[in-house]
Design a protein around this motif. Sequence first.
Motif, PDB file in Angstrom:
ATOM      1  N   ARG A   1       6.464  -1.032   4.004  1.00 25.11           N
ATOM      2  CA  ARG A   1       7.299  -0.489   2.938  1.00 25.11           C
ATOM      3  C   ARG A   1       6.880  -1.056   1.587  1.00 25.11           C
ATOM      4  O   ARG A   1       6.909  -0.354   0.566  1.00 25.11           O
ATOM      5  CB  ARG A   1       8.769  -0.802   3.206  1.00 25.11           C
ATOM      6  CG  ARG A   1       9.701  -0.170   2.173  1.00 25.11           C
ATOM      7  CD  ARG A   1      11.142  -0.497   2.441  1.00 25.11           C
ATOM      8  NE  ARG A   1      11.997  -0.072   1.339  1.00 25.11           N
ATOM      9  CZ  ARG A   1      13.259  -0.429   1.178  1.00 25.11           C
ATOM     10  NH1 ARG A   1      13.847  -1.194   2.089  1.00 25.11           N
ATOM     11  NH2 ARG A   1      13.956  -0.014   0.139  1.00 25.11           N
ATOM     12  N   GLN A   2       6.466  -2.320   1.569  1.00 23.16           N
ATOM     13  CA  GLN A   2       6.063  -2.942   0.315  1.00 23.16           C
ATOM     14  C   GLN A   2       4.759  -2.353  -0.228  1.00 23.16           C
ATOM     15  O   GLN A   2       4.519  -2.358  -1.431  1.00 23.16           O
ATOM     16  CB  GLN A   2       5.959  -4.459   0.492  1.00 23.16           C
ATOM     17  CG  GLN A   2       7.315  -5.087   0.788  1.00 23.16           C
ATOM     18  CD  GLN A   2       7.281  -6.605   0.856  1.00 23.16           C
ATOM     19  OE1 GLN A   2       6.931  -7.272  -0.119  1.00 23.16           O
ATOM     20  NE2 GLN A   2       7.660  -7.173   1.988  1.00 23.16           N
ATOM     21  N   ILE A   3       3.922  -1.841   0.660  1.00 24.30           N
ATOM     22  CA  ILE A   3       2.702  -1.156   0.216  1.00 24.30           C
ATOM     23  C   ILE A   3       3.017   0.277  -0.198  1.00 24.30           C
ATOM     24  O   ILE A   3       2.583   0.744  -1.258  1.00 24.30           O
ATOM     25  CB  ILE A   3       1.634  -1.160   1.333  1.00 24.30           C
ATOM     26  CG1 ILE A   3       1.218  -2.587   1.691  1.00 24.30           C
ATOM     27  CG2 ILE A   3       0.398  -0.359   0.891  1.00 24.30           C
ATOM     28  CD1 ILE A   3       0.281  -2.678   2.883  1.00 24.30           C
ATOM     29  N   THR A   4       3.792   0.985   0.617  1.00 26.18           N
ATOM     30  CA  THR A   4       4.014   2.416   0.376  1.00 26.18           C
ATOM     31  C   THR A   4       4.887   2.692  -0.844  1.00 26.18           C
ATOM     32  O   THR A   4       4.699   3.701  -1.521  1.00 26.18           O
ATOM     33  CB  THR A   4       4.653   3.079   1.612  1.00 26.18           C
ATOM     34  OG1 THR A   4       5.895   2.412   1.936  1.00 26.18           O
ATOM     35  CG2 THR A   4       3.728   3.020   2.811  1.00 26.18           C
ATOM     36  N   GLU A   5       5.830   1.795  -1.170  1.00 23.99           N
ATOM     37  CA  GLU A   5       6.697   2.068  -2.316  1.00 23.99           C
ATOM     38  C   GLU A   5       5.898   2.114  -3.618  1.00 23.99           C
ATOM     39  O   GLU A   5       6.213   2.873  -4.531  1.00 23.99           O
ATOM     40  CB  GLU A   5       7.836   1.049  -2.401  1.00 23.99           C
ATOM     41  CG  GLU A   5       7.437  -0.359  -2.796  1.00 23.99           C
ATOM     42  CD  GLU A   5       8.644  -1.255  -3.086  1.00 23.99           C
ATOM     43  OE1 GLU A   5       9.777  -0.790  -2.921  1.00 23.99           O
ATOM     44  OE2 GLU A   5       8.427  -2.424  -3.463  1.00 23.99           O
ATOM     45  N   ASN A   6       4.844   1.303  -3.697  1.00 26.62           N
ATOM     46  CA  ASN A   6       3.961   1.333  -4.860  1.00 26.62           C
ATOM     47  C   ASN A   6       3.235   2.673  -4.964  1.00 26.62           C
ATOM     48  O   ASN A   6       3.104   3.252  -6.040  1.00 26.62           O
ATOM     49  CB  ASN A   6       2.919   0.212  -4.741  1.00 26.62           C
ATOM     50  CG  ASN A   6       2.986  -0.763  -5.897  1.00 26.62           C
ATOM     51  OD1 ASN A   6       3.961  -0.785  -6.641  1.00 26.62           O
ATOM     52  ND2 ASN A   6       1.967  -1.570  -6.048  1.00 26.62           N
ATOM     53  N   LEU A   7       2.745   3.149  -3.830  1.00 24.46           N
ATOM     54  CA  LEU A   7       1.990   4.400  -3.805  1.00 24.46           C
ATOM     55  C   LEU A   7       2.882   5.599  -4.130  1.00 24.46           C
ATOM     56  O   LEU A   7       2.467   6.526  -4.822  1.00 24.46           O
ATOM     57  CB  LEU A   7       1.346   4.575  -2.427  1.00 24.46           C
ATOM     58  CG  LEU A   7       0.240   3.557  -2.107  1.00 24.46           C
ATOM     59  CD1 LEU A   7      -0.052   3.538  -0.612  1.00 24.46           C
ATOM     60  CD2 LEU A   7      -1.021   3.880  -2.888  1.00 24.46           C
ATOM     61  N   ILE A   8       4.113   5.570  -3.627  1.00 24.14           N
ATOM     62  CA  ILE A   8       5.045   6.664  -3.891  1.00 24.14           C
ATOM     63  C   ILE A   8       5.429   6.696  -5.365  1.00 24.14           C
ATOM     64  O   ILE A   8       5.487   7.758  -5.989  1.00 24.14           O
ATOM     65  CB  ILE A   8       6.301   6.519  -2.999  1.00 24.14           C
ATOM     66  CG1 ILE A   8       5.924   6.739  -1.523  1.00 24.14           C
ATOM     67  CG2 ILE A   8       7.390   7.497  -3.421  1.00 24.14           C
ATOM     68  CD1 ILE A   8       7.017   6.368  -0.541  1.00 24.14           C
ATOM     69  N   ARG A   9       5.626   5.494  -5.960  1.00 24.32           N
ATOM     70  CA  ARG A   9       6.046   5.432  -7.362  1.00 24.32           C
ATOM     71  C   ARG A   9       4.909   5.772  -8.320  1.00 24.32           C
ATOM     72  O   ARG A   9       5.087   6.538  -9.266  1.00 24.32           O
ATOM     73  CB  ARG A   9       6.584   4.037  -7.683  1.00 24.32           C
ATOM     74  CG  ARG A   9       6.785   3.810  -9.178  1.00 24.32           C
ATOM     75  CD  ARG A   9       7.355   2.452  -9.486  1.00 24.32           C
ATOM     76  NE  ARG A   9       8.723   2.315  -9.035  1.00 24.32           N
ATOM     77  CZ  ARG A   9       9.557   1.372  -9.479  1.00 24.32           C
ATOM     78  NH1 ARG A   9       9.154   0.538 -10.422  1.00 24.32           N
ATOM     79  NH2 ARG A   9      10.770   1.273  -9.011  1.00 24.32           N
TER      80      ARG A   9
END
Length: 345
Positions: free
Chosen positions: A127-135
């Motif tokens: 989640r800590q990796i994907t939230e950056n990519l989504i934002r």
Amino acid sequence: MKSDNKLRNSSKGQNAQPLLEVEDLHVSFDVRGGEVQAVRGVNMVINKGEVVGIVGESGCGKSVTAQTLMRLIPSPPSRVKKGSIRFAGEDVLKKSEKEMQQLRGGRMGMIFQDPMTSLNPTMTVGRQITENLIRHRNMSMKEAHKRGVEMLNLVGIPLAETRMKQYPHEFSGGMRQRVMIAIALACDPELLIADEPTTALDVTIQAQILEVMKELRSRLNTSIMLITHDLGIVADVCDKVIVMYAGQVAETGTVHEIFTNPKHPYTQGLLESIPRLDDDKSQPLVPIPGTPPDLIKPPTGCAFAARCKYTMDICTRVDPGLFECSSTQSARCWLNHEMAKEVHA
């Protein structure tokens, strides 16, 4: 010739394009005992696609400078007293917090020194990796998850699909550091600030991570600020070196200039304290005597004077400023004045 202007660009040619420009940066911390002048007049330029190494003893201002560039140091107790920071022509110090949130993690990435305190213990690493990519990259959850798995594989974490579902406490120190690197690199930032990125890693993984950085620089023309104590890494990866001491830039130059012809006694001391494989093993390392100055009350004159074997009367009275030694090398030392006598180590 004496120069306190912005440090010159590295020898990448006249067409070099500055990505980060720092001019006369002063950062202080207000503490019970007074004002700690952690950064005192730092100047630097990092061009697009350039790798710049920042070296110096602990407490010299390397990490404070880096975190100030991303506006990550709480204020109070810190405050930027003076200076400017421009990223891609934009004034970082004038941006709102919302604007900085868009900049951090997207166009500017950072690998922190301590992964245990930098990772959120209540969130899975996935989640800590994907939230950056989504934002920052407007990816769907599925696309971000796929990219996250790719990044964990890239930094050498086995069983990446499973690891995406685990929490930071389920990883070793070295594995957590690799997760931090994966987060910082996920959005392909224009500028990567790496604060001791390989400290907790074994030599094999260190080599892999450095190769990842080289590839990122080669493929995307990413600029990298590499903060490290390991001069071997600097020699292998960097184009330009900035040596810091007591919150100031003591010397700057290309890697070749710094390693073959250092102009500041502090830089010479750092190089002399490195073990060499081609020397007689019975020869002891040469430490730099003394300790760094108290930055609540910085000394008058040259900050290194109390520890320098070449100290002259003027060194204790007047700050030398930066002397231009060549078109790409400058040093904060009176020995580089045109009237100074030549000395031999």
